[in-house]
Design an enzyme around this catalytic site. Structure first.
Site, mmCIF file in Angstrom:
data_model
loop_
_atom_site.group_PDB
_atom_site.id
_atom_site.type_symbol
_atom_site.label_atom_id
_atom_site.label_comp_id
_atom_site.label_asym_id
_atom_site.label_seq_id
_atom_site.Cartn_x
_atom_site.Cartn_y
_atom_site.Cartn_z
ATOM 1 N N HIS A 135 8.581 15.847 13.401
ATOM 2 C CA HIS A 135 7.665 16.971 13.202
ATOM 3 C C HIS A 135 6.518 16.897 14.211
ATOM 4 O O HIS A 135 5.814 15.893 14.290
ATOM 5 C CB HIS A 135 7.101 16.948 11.780
ATOM 6 C CG HIS A 135 8.108 17.301 10.733
ATOM 7 N ND1 HIS A 135 8.217 18.562 10.197
ATOM 8 C CD2 HIS A 135 9.062 16.546 10.123
ATOM 9 C CE1 HIS A 135 9.190 18.584 9.303
ATOM 10 N NE2 HIS A 135 9.721 17.360 9.235
ATOM 11 N N HIS A 143 15.044 14.668 14.330
ATOM 12 C CA HIS A 143 14.172 15.066 13.218
ATOM 13 C C HIS A 143 12.798 14.441 13.414
ATOM 14 O O HIS A 143 12.548 13.300 13.014
ATOM 15 C CB HIS A 143 14.789 14.621 11.883
ATOM 16 C CG HIS A 143 14.133 15.223 10.683
ATOM 17 N ND1 HIS A 143 14.816 15.985 9.764
ATOM 18 C CD2 HIS A 143 12.845 15.179 10.239
ATOM 19 C CE1 HIS A 143 13.994 16.383 8.811
ATOM 20 N NE2 HIS A 143 12.787 15.893 9.079
ATOM 21 N N ASP A 183 10.785 11.348 11.574
ATOM 22 C CA ASP A 183 10.133 12.304 10.677
ATOM 23 C C ASP A 183 8.714 12.593 11.156
ATOM 24 O O ASP A 183 8.473 13.594 11.812
ATOM 25 C CB ASP A 183 10.154 11.809 9.234
ATOM 26 C CG ASP A 183 10.028 12.946 8.228
ATOM 27 O OD1 ASP A 183 10.214 14.118 8.625
ATOM 28 O OD2 ASP A 183 9.757 12.683 7.053
ATOM 29 N N GLU A 211 16.064 14.774 0.139
ATOM 30 C CA GLU A 211 14.932 13.865 0.354
ATOM 31 C C GLU A 211 14.197 13.665 -0.966
ATOM 32 O O GLU A 211 14.060 12.557 -1.461
ATOM 33 C CB GLU A 211 13.982 14.446 1.401
ATOM 34 C CG GLU A 211 12.734 13.599 1.648
ATOM 35 C CD GLU A 211 11.729 14.286 2.560
ATOM 36 O OE1 GLU A 211 10.859 13.577 3.095
ATOM 37 O OE2 GLU A 211 11.799 15.517 2.744
ATOM 38 N N HIS A 215 15.970 20.702 5.363
ATOM 39 C CA HIS A 215 15.486 19.553 4.614
ATOM 40 C C HIS A 215 16.154 19.563 3.238
ATOM 41 O O HIS A 215 15.943 20.487 2.448
ATOM 42 C CB HIS A 215 13.978 19.638 4.428
ATOM 43 C CG HIS A 215 13.175 19.248 5.632
ATOM 44 N ND1 HIS A 215 13.030 20.058 6.737
ATOM 45 C CD2 HIS A 215 12.461 18.119 5.886
ATOM 46 C CE1 HIS A 215 12.257 19.459 7.626
ATOM 47 N NE2 HIS A 215 11.905 18.267 7.136
ATOM 48 N N ASP A 246 3.660 18.361 14.122
ATOM 49 C CA ASP A 246 2.369 18.206 13.460
ATOM 50 C C ASP A 246 2.264 16.880 12.716
ATOM 51 O O ASP A 246 1.245 16.629 12.047
ATOM 52 C CB ASP A 246 2.097 19.372 12.508
ATOM 53 C CG ASP A 246 3.260 19.656 11.569
ATOM 54 O OD1 ASP A 246 4.414 19.500 11.995
ATOM 55 O OD2 ASP A 246 3.022 20.042 10.411
ATOM 56 N N GLY A 280 8.839 21.589 3.720
ATOM 57 C CA GLY A 280 7.867 21.656 2.644
ATOM 58 C C GLY A 280 8.438 21.096 1.356
ATOM 59 O O GLY A 280 9.486 20.439 1.356
#
Length: 372
Positions: free
Chosen positions: A25, A23, A303, A214, A211, A27, A184
């Site tokens: 990202h 996991h 993350d 969280e 996701h 970006d 998101g």
């Protein structure tokens, strides 16, 4: 139990361990220096053009305790990832940074729909990322480090393009895309909004990770499992609300927690990120330790390396230093991650062998290699 080294020795030991990242990202892992160069080229204004100060700004801005505020930091990273050249560079550097940290397999996720502002098509975005990964892998290999990085395509849960992204993932399943996700704001945007997309990937025998757990609780995770058909839970830390330890060390689990544990659904836990978004108060009190002790399939992840100022070795080191984990615990969760990659079974076996082979620090426990 294997003695756990201290200080610098611990850092070096953790970096040397072959690690698996499920996991992370794309970006959320840019180098500050790269952001400054790419922003200057397109006229995008950053909070600062000093690399060290920019890195600190991201960590501080993401540490507000709010998931929506955390997500706002991506305005700057996404701005420089709107061209094929920018995407290739970011992807290439991500591989090199992960390799430098000892990662041998990573599943990088991102939302192709967020990279179309300068005219790229969805397929061109995926192609550029794949090319950057290949360049990074080749450079890492020439430096003596074998690493494989694959793509998980995310659809933004507050948008309406999940059907397109699911189709895009399936069209590239033989070209480095291994999974589908939604990302998101979790609260108010449940997986059921994207049920059709999840049905398409499930019918195509293609895995999904969602996701969930969280920023929202048990209902979100239940939908991820039962509506979306997720085979992994992204974060999943709120599952601890359904897990209770008795004074005698026994465990009392709710129905959803039993479902997750009985079926060995892995949790993609991201400790530092959870502290920033308010999902946990401290590393010492983070639910990851309780969940692991209760027998859940726990994996440890980063993350967003930029927003959290972190690496996988650092995340594992925090758990050792602040939550009482041992080196054996670290190796165990690393093997768990290898067993739950979106690779085929024979490839997972080879990955487990790589982790439990000679590169494991001397004396560390070697978990059963090919547990079903």
């Amino acid at each position: 139990m294997t003695p756990t080294p201290d200080g610098q020795d611990l850092d070096e030991t953790l970096r040397a361990l072959p690690k698996v990242l499920l996991h992370d990202h794309l970006d959320g892992g840019l180098r500050p220096e790269t952001m400054i160069e790419l922003s200057a080229a397109i006229g995008h204004e950053l909070p600062t053009t000093d690399p060290q100060a920019l890195g600190r700004w991201f960590v501080e801005a993401a540490g507000s305790g709010s998931l929506p505020r955390y997500l706002e930091t991506f305005t700057h990273t996404l701005a420089v990832m709107q061209t094929a050249e920018g995407l290739r560079r970011v992807a290439r550097e991500a591989v090199l940074d992960l390799a430098a940290d000892g990662v041998v397999h990573a599943e990088e996720r991102y939302a192709p729909e967020q990279h179309l502002e300068r005219g790229l098509t969805l397929q061109q975005v995926v192609d550029a990322v794949r090319e950057g990964f290949a360049q990074g892998e080749a450079e890492a290999r020439s430096a003596g480090h074998e690493i494989r990085v694959v793509q998980v395509l995310s659809a933004m849960r507050q948008a309406d393009r999940s059907d397109e992204i699911a189709a895009l993932a399936l069209a590239n399943r033989d070209a480095g895309v291994v999974g589908f996700d939604i990302a998101g704001p979790e609260e108010g945007f449940p997986p059921s909004r994207h049920a059709a997309a999840f049905r398409v990937v499930r019918d195509a025998s293609f895995p999904a990770t969602v996701h969930a757990g969280e920023d929202a609780g048990l209902d979100s995770m239940a939908e991820a499992l039962h509506v979306a058909g997720a085979v992994r839970l992204g974060h999943g830390v709120r599952l601890a609300d359904d897990v209770h330890e008795g004074p005698d060390g026994s465990w009392r689990l709710g129905l959803l927690a039993h479902w997750v544990r009985d079926r060995r659904v892995p949790l993609e836990v991201c400790p530092s990120s959870n502290l920033q978004t308010g999902a946990a108060a401290s590393v010492a009190a983070h639910p990851v330790t309780l969940l692991r002790r209760a027998g859940f399939e726990v994996t440890v992840n980063t993350d967003n390396r930029l927003q959290s100022g972190t690496s996988l070795s650092r995340e594992l080191g925090l758990l050792v230093r602040e939550a009482g984990w041992t080196l054996d615990d670290v190796v165990d969760v690393t093997v768990t991650a290898a067993r739950h990659t979106f690779l085929h079974q024979d490839e997972r076996h080879a990955l487990v062998d790589r982790i439990t082979g000679p590169a494991v620090p001397p004396g560390a426990a070697r978990p059963g290699r090919h547990r079903a």
